[in-house]
Motif scaffolding. Structure first.
Motif, short mmCIF file in Angstrom:
data_model
loop_
_atom_site.label_atom_id
_atom_site.label_comp_id
_atom_site.label_asym_id
_atom_site.label_seq_id
_atom_site.Cartn_x
_atom_site.Cartn_y
_atom_site.Cartn_z
N GLU A 1 -6.63 -4.10 6.21
CA GLU A 1 -6.83 -2.92 5.37
C GLU A 1 -5.71 -1.89 5.59
O GLU A 1 -5.30 -1.19 4.67
CB GLU A 1 -8.20 -2.28 5.64
N ASP A 2 -5.21 -1.82 6.83
CA ASP A 2 -4.13 -0.88 7.13
C ASP A 2 -2.87 -1.18 6.34
O ASP A 2 -2.08 -0.28 6.03
CB ASP A 2 -3.79 -0.92 8.64
N VAL A 3 -2.66 -2.47 6.02
CA VAL A 3 -1.46 -2.83 5.25
C VAL A 3 -1.46 -2.07 3.93
O VAL A 3 -0.46 -1.47 3.53
CB VAL A 3 -1.42 -4.35 5.00
N LEU A 4 -2.61 -2.06 3.24
CA LEU A 4 -2.70 -1.35 1.97
C LEU A 4 -2.67 0.16 2.18
O LEU A 4 -2.02 0.89 1.42
CB LEU A 4 -3.99 -1.75 1.23
N LEU B 1 -1.28 1.89 4.71
CA LEU B 1 0.04 2.36 5.14
C LEU B 1 1.04 2.35 4.00
O LEU B 1 1.85 3.27 3.85
CB LEU B 1 0.53 1.49 6.30
N LEU B 2 1.01 1.28 3.19
CA LEU B 2 1.94 1.23 2.06
C LEU B 2 1.61 2.33 1.05
O LEU B 2 2.51 2.99 0.52
CB LEU B 2 1.89 -0.13 1.38
N SER B 3 0.33 2.54 0.78
CA SER B 3 -0.06 3.60 -0.17
C SER B 3 0.42 4.96 0.31
O SER B 3 0.97 5.76 -0.47
CB SER B 3 -1.58 3.61 -0.34
N ALA B 4 0.24 5.22 1.61
CA ALA B 4 0.69 6.50 2.16
C ALA B 4 2.21 6.62 2.10
O ALA B 4 2.76 7.68 1.79
CB ALA B 4 0.21 6.64 3.61
N MET B 5 2.90 5.50 2.35
CA MET B 5 4.36 5.53 2.31
C MET B 5 4.85 5.86 0.90
O MET B 5 5.78 6.65 0.71
CB MET B 5 4.90 4.16 2.76
N GLN C 1 6.17 -5.68 0.80
CA GLN C 1 6.84 -4.39 0.60
C GLN C 1 6.85 -3.56 1.88
O GLN C 1 7.86 -2.92 2.22
CB GLN C 1 6.14 -3.62 -0.53
N LEU C 2 5.73 -3.59 2.61
CA LEU C 2 5.66 -2.83 3.86
C LEU C 2 6.68 -3.36 4.86
O LEU C 2 7.36 -2.58 5.55
CB LEU C 2 4.25 -2.91 4.44
N GLY C 3 6.79 -4.68 4.95
CA GLY C 3 7.76 -5.27 5.87
C GLY C 3 9.19 -4.91 5.51
O GLY C 3 10.05 -4.75 6.40
N PHE C 4 9.47 -4.77 4.22
CA PHE C 4 10.83 -4.43 3.79
C PHE C 4 11.17 -2.98 4.11
O PHE C 4 12.28 -2.67 4.57
CB PHE C 4 10.97 -4.70 2.29
N GLN D 1 -7.26 0.14 -5.90
CA GLN D 1 -6.95 0.96 -7.06
C GLN D 1 -5.98 2.08 -6.69
O GLN D 1 -5.06 2.40 -7.46
CB GLN D 1 -8.23 1.55 -7.66
N PHE D 2 -6.16 2.66 -5.50
CA PHE D 2 -5.26 3.72 -5.05
C PHE D 2 -3.83 3.20 -4.90
O PHE D 2 -2.86 3.84 -5.32
CB PHE D 2 -5.75 4.30 -3.73
N LEU D 3 -3.70 1.98 -4.33
CA LEU D 3 -2.37 1.37 -4.20
C LEU D 3 -1.78 1.08 -5.59
O LEU D 3 -0.59 1.34 -5.83
CB LEU D 3 -2.45 0.09 -3.39
N LEU D 4 -2.61 0.57 -6.49
CA LEU D 4 -2.14 0.29 -7.84
C LEU D 4 -1.65 1.57 -8.52
O LEU D 4 -0.61 1.57 -9.20
CB LEU D 4 -3.26 -0.35 -8.66
N ASP D 5 -2.36 2.66 -8.31
CA ASP D 5 -1.93 3.95 -8.88
C ASP D 5 -0.56 4.37 -8.33
O ASP D 5 0.27 4.92 -9.06
CB ASP D 5 -2.96 5.03 -8.58
#
Length: 690
Positions: free
Chosen positions: A194-197, A199-203, A94-97, A234-238
């Motif tokens: 860890e940054d992958v998760l 960065l995507l969560s922040a995005m 998803q981050l790459g997209f 869990q934060f990303l899942l939320d």
């Protein structure tokens, strides 16, 4: 297959999972209770009934291997198109997209290893580090990031949970290192896993358009091994859910063994509170293990309840009776390794495949003795956690040849035969090489590819073959191109084919796997629980490790420990506290019997307490060690300690009697027989004093 027919293969509790298609669902699933079966049938049933569209489902698990297995099962159930990925794989995709749309350009390069960046960061803040401390500090940075602990909050966070800073550093120093580490990464234009998760969560949190697009795509979520989720996951899942409750989680608090890496069962144990009205299903029917194994597992983990912890799931065995669990105390580590190797040899001779046997231990450093003992016994093995199967050069070379062969294969020749012809050029033969070492390891890897080709052809002949993209192939038409596609998918998921050898693995690495026979070794205080487990929470996690180890066994289970580290050493080890009330004779541990024939088979008057036996062992050990030094090999290559003990017990007088002692092979008898008999004769004539 109709939707209702999908449910026919499920027990009542699994069926309850499969039919709970909407709203929050929590599945508390004990080891061996068919959780993967339940959740894959749930997804397939939802698709068959029209509740789900395949592309709207995202199933998340924790290892690439588990994700690959889930995809395979879903394809077999006709549920192709469902995304089954690890948290990192899904987030990276998803981050790459979205990165080019949100930030512009290609995403930053991901670090394979943190070591170089951590070492540079440590140098900048004046910390003296070596290779070991760099590894420990890297792990601490990972823990902080997955626990959502920033450098500013680090000191307070570790103080609140009494978590010691690694490598003798103080918390302030680690906090400075964390800040420096992020600066070095920024300068180099790289990110870590860890940054992958993050960065995507922040995005997703900051860009409503991105969040809406992902939430429109993925409407139904399944999370396996939910007891291992970290605060960051869990934060990303939320963020993925966006306040929705179309979530099914599966886990077992009794199998939480990664707390040191940031995993926490909190989200699983509080799921019903966080999601009011959630459907909660308990899977306790154990289809994996015999009643003997299940009974021991329940007794191991029940101690958590007695200690005031949450009540664990009590498993109920569904298989018929099997052999009793075996408990063995050995004199030393070398004797334990030799005894385990001999016991494995008996199992293999009785028909158990080597690939269905595992030797498990607490730390990877314990594997060496078992590697040597199995090699001496001529038993093939593989060390899990070593070089990955698809990273091996010989495997990569074989894949190149198979890929080339797929373009020119004769369609009239059966695919397995073509594979055998190709792999003969890179070390495969009908029979394995006699010697161990690189040649045998290469043969084992090639034979695993041959075995996979046979499995694929057999599946096609049964009319059950599906290709890697979910298309059903014609019955009996498995081709070399199909095998290459299967291998490519397995390589991406790190789902290696089965190598026909005994598995050596740490208890952590064994999570999620199972074997017909399991040897749990090194079960002494200081090893399990490890001496580093000082808090009650750490000791409880060590107990859960033992529980995980016990529940890996389907039929044969052996537990053992050694009273001493070295042959002839002081017996200063005691068995693990976790075995209290479990050992058959709590007053006096069972003697080692794994490598010993009945005394009457050699000498009906044999008595291991005879002073002559002790004298023979002392003198023969001294001779063995001197001979080993003279020829430049380890003493165990000459005679193992267990074999020395048996020679001392039976005191053979002829080459024929010596040849009947377990551990004395034809080569040993031919090259060392006369010397050994001379030592025995001298020592037996002079009883040991005292």
């Amino acid at each position: 297959m109709s939707a209702d027919a999908l449910l026919d293969a499920l027990d009542p509790e699994q069926r309850a999972v499969a039919t709970a298609l909407r709203g929050p669902v929590c599945v508390l699933a004990g080891a061996g209770t068919g959780k993967t079966r339940a959740i894959t049938h749930r997804i397939a049933y939802g698709i068959r009934t029209g509740v789900y569209r395949p592309g709207n489902v995202l199933a998340v698990t924790f290892t690439a291997r588990a994700a690959g297995e889930m995809r395979t099962r879903l394809r077999g159930l006709g549920a192709s198109g469902v995304q089954a990925r690890t948290f990192h794989a899904a987030a990276l995709r998803q981050l790459g997209f979205f990165w080019p749309k949100v930030v512009g350009g290609a995403p930053p390069r991901i670090l394979d290893q943190k070591a170089q960046v951590v070492a540079e960061a440590a140098r900048r803040v004046g910390l003296s580090v070596d290779r070991v401390s760099v590894r420990d500090l890297s792990s601490e940075i990972e823990w902080a990031k997955v626990s959502l602990v920033t450098a500013d909050d680090y000191e307070k966070a570790v103080g609140a949970i009494a978590r010691p800073a690694p490598s003798g550093q103080d918390p302030q120093a680690v906090a400075r290192l964390m800040t420096s580490y992020e600066q070095v990464k920024t300068e180099r234009g790289v990110i870590d896993f860890e940054d992958v998760l993050l960065l995507l969560s922040a995005m997703l949190a900051e860009r409503r358009d991105v969040a809406e697009e992902i939430r429109e795509q993925y409407r139904y979520f399944v999370v396996d091994e939910y007891q291992d989720v970290s605060p960051l996951q869990q934060f990303l899942l939320d963020q993925w859910l966006g306040g929705r409750h179309e979530l099914c989680v599966v886990g077992d608090p009794s199998q939480t063994i990664y707390s040191f890496a940031g995993a926490t069962p909190y989200h699983l144990t509080t799921f019903a509170t966080t999601h009011p009205g959630a459907t909660v299903v308990r899977l306790v029917r154990d289809y994996r293990s015999t009643p003997q194994v299940v009974s021991l597992a329940n007794r191991v983990i029940d101690a958590t309840r007695r200690a005031g912890g949450p009540a664990p799931l009590e498993l109920r065995a569904q298989r018929p009776d099997g052999p009793e669990v075996r408990f063995t105390a050995y004199d030393d580590d070398e004797a334990e390794a030799t005894g385990v190797a001999h016991a494995i040899g008996r199992l293999v001779r009785s028909g158990v495949r080597p690939s269905e046997v595992a030797v498990l231990y607490r730390t990877n450093a314990q594997s060496e003795a078992f590697e040597e003992a199995l090699a001496t016994a001529g038993i093939a093995y593989q060390v899990r956690g070593g070089e990955r199967f698809f990273a091996r050069r010989d495997v990569r070379d074989a894949l190149v040849l198979l890929r080339g062969g797929a373009r020119s294969a004769d369609p009239t020749v059966p695919m397995p035969e073509t594979v055998r012809d190709i792999l003969r050029t890179v070390g495969w033969a009908e029979e394995p090489p006699a010697a161990r070492g690189a040649a045998r390891e290469r043969w084992d890897a090639m034979h695993a590819l041959v075995g996979l080709a046979d499995e694929l052809a057999a599946a096609a002949a049964d009319g059950t073959r599906t290709t890697s993209d979910g298309r059903t192939g014609a019955t009996g038409s498995a081709t070399l191109a199909d095998l290459v596609a299967e291998l490519d998918e397995r390589a991406a998921a790190q789902h290696a084919p089965t190598v026909e050898g005994v598995t050596l693995a740490s208890l952590h690495a064994a999570k999620g796997l199972e074997w017909d026979a399991v040897f749990l070794t090194g079960l002494s205080e200081g090893l399990l629980p490890t001496s580093l487990a000082e808090s009650a929470a750490a000791v409880a996690e060590e107990r859960r490790l033992l529980y995980v180890g016990v529940t890996r066994a389907r039929e044969h289970l052996h537990l053992s420990y050694a009273r001493s580290r070295l042959p002839g050493g002081r017996p200063n080890r005691t068995r693990s506290r976790f075995l209290a009330d479990l050992w058959p004779d709590d007053r006096r541990p069972a003697r080692s019997t794994s490598t010993r024939r009945p005394a009457a088979a050699l000498d009906p008057t044999a008595d291991e307490d005879d002073p002559r036996a002790r004298r023979v062992v002392v003198e023969l050990t001294r001779w063995r060690d001197e001979h080993a030094r003279s020829v430049g090999v380890s003493p165990a290559r000459v005679l193992t300690s267990a074999t020395v003990a048996l020679i001392g017990l039976h005191r053979p007088r002829t080459r024929e009697e010596l040849g009947r002692v377990p551990g004395v092979g034809a080569q040993t008898l031919a090259t060392l027989g006369d010397d050994v008999l001379a030592v025995v004769a001298r020592a037996a004539g002079s009883p040991a004093q005292g």
